[in-house]
Design a protein around this motif. Structure first.
Motif, short mmCIF file in Angstrom:
data_model
loop_
_atom_site.label_atom_id
_atom_site.label_comp_id
_atom_site.label_asym_id
_atom_site.label_seq_id
_atom_site.Cartn_x
_atom_site.Cartn_y
_atom_site.Cartn_z
N HIS A 186 0.92 -1.13 0.15
CA HIS A 186 -0.09 0.02 0.00
C HIS A 186 0.83 1.49 0.13
CE1 HIS A 186 -2.57 3.10 1.39
NE2 HIS A 186 -1.80 3.36 2.61
N PHE A 187 1.79 1.37 0.98
CA PHE A 187 2.50 2.61 1.03
C PHE A 187 3.57 2.62 -0.13
CE2 PHE A 187 5.44 5.85 2.80
CZ PHE A 187 4.48 6.82 3.31
N TRP A 188 4.21 1.60 -0.31
CA TRP A 188 5.15 1.62 -1.27
C TRP A 188 4.78 2.16 -2.84
CZ3 TRP A 188 7.97 -3.35 0.39
CH2 TRP A 188 8.80 -3.30 1.55
N ALA A 189 3.38 1.87 -2.97
CA ALA A 189 2.83 2.37 -4.17
C ALA A 189 2.81 3.97 -4.13
CB ALA A 189 1.41 1.95 -4.22
N LEU A 190 2.66 4.37 -3.32
CA LEU A 190 2.87 6.13 -2.93
C LEU A 190 4.17 6.39 -3.09
CD1 LEU A 190 1.30 8.76 -2.42
CD2 LEU A 190 1.68 8.23 0.25
N ALA A 191 5.07 5.61 -2.28
CA ALA A 191 6.38 5.99 -2.24
C ALA A 191 7.21 6.10 -3.62
CB ALA A 191 7.38 5.12 -1.32
#
Length: 336
Positions: free
Chosen positions: A185-190
């Motif tokens: 989830h967060f690495w997609a934003l990162a």
């Protein structure tokens, strides 16, 4: 328009912005949904409201303290530069006092209106987020999200303990789902914001290990997550409705992740996966709560003595007897 003005003004105020209300909305779903999944029946509506209030205050306090500590990073990133502290709308000292006040009030709400175990768990989530993730791992390790992201997995523990007064394998299982969901989830934003993280000196995975390594790591965690989400149905802990929902939701998440790996560089798929991952977790937890009360679901199988592995019969941690308000003890308000 005039009727809505006070509310829109409230949610646009710098104090409200510090709490990150959009993020908290998902945390509250993962807190409240487990309250409907226990063997105690429907939780009293008063209990649900107190838990939601305490959960918002504690998460808001954690987010506020996070913004106070990260004000130097926020000032160097485009997407966070307009937050209240770097924008000069609130002083750092005022923000810190506000965050600590929210956390203190939240602890009091859980302690006096819910039970002591939920109070300690909620506070534990805040301390983990502030000290382990924000102050330590975020600035020092590419595994900041993997380890520090566990703070976001505390809400199901709080909701479960609020109703049952204990922690067992079922609650730990819900914790594990969010734990494995967080990295993709967060690495997609990162991936999208990797340039900003690089300028701010934050060692996110895409910055240190590169785009392609990050994509494969996302796929790995997704492949670990999906079997974890459907296993309860095969063990008899959740019913066919949940199984179908988890399979369909997971298939879409996997599709985005595989598509992202196959594409060169960072494309709009990363943003689409990030947005979908939010919807995925929301609907997954809603499906768990709904399945509990459907024909053939968890409640019906328990009533007929057809349960498989009783994950919520394996005690991990228990609330001392009598440590919750008498008027909110679920056993006295479930209709059993």
């Amino acid at each position: 328009r005039s009727t809505l003005f006070p509310y829109t003004t409230l949610f646009r105020s710098p104090y409200s912005t510090l709490t990150k209300p959009r993020i908290i909305s998902l945390l509250l779903v993962t807190t409240v949904a487990p309250m409907f999944m226990t063997d105690r029946g429907l939780p009293p509506w008063q209990l649900v409201l107190w838990v939601a209030l305490g959960g918002y205050l504690m998460a808001g306090g954690a987010n506020t303290i996070n913004m106070w500590f990260d004000r130097d990073i926020d000032d160097r990133m485009t997407r966070t530069r307009l937050r209240p502290i770097p924008a000069g709308r609130l002083s750092p000292a005022v923000a810190l006092v506000f965050g600590v006040a929210l956390a203190t009030l939240a602890f009091a709400v859980f302690w006096t209106q819910v039970n002591h175990l939920s109070a300690w768990l909620a506070l534990g989530g805040l301390l983990f987020y502030v000290f382990i993730y924000t102050m330590w791992l975020k600035r020092s390790s590419t595994q900041n999200i993997v380890i520090g992201g566990a703070a976001g997995a505390f809400p199901p523990l709080v909701g479960w303990a609020a109703v049952t007064g204990r922690l067992d394998l079922a609650a730990i299982y819900l914790f594990a789902i969010i734990f494995y969901w967080t990295p993709p989830h967060f690495w997609a934003l990162a991936l999208i914001k990797r340039g900003e993280y690089a300028r701010a000196g934050v060692p996110m995975m895409p910055v240190v290990r590169g785009t392609e390594r990050t994509k494969w790591e996302m796929l790995l965690y997704t492949l670990l997550l999906l079997p974890l989400t459907i296993l309860p149905a095969f063990f008899g802990a959740l019913g066919p409705f949940y199984l179908v929902a988890a399979a369909l939701l997971g298939a879409r998440l996997l599709w985005y992740c595989v598509k992202l790996v196959r594409e060169a560089g960072v494309t709009e798929t990363a943003w689409k996966m990030y947005k979908y991952s939010l919807v995925y977790l929301f609907l997954l937890f809603v499906a768990m709560g709904v399945d509990r009360y459907l024909p053939g679901g968890q409640a019906a199988r328990r009533a007929g003595g057809q349960m498989g592995v009783e994950a919520d019969s394996v005690l991990i941690l228990s609330e001392p007897l009598g440590a919750e308000p008498d008027n909110l003890r679920p056993n006295g308000h479930t209709g059993h």
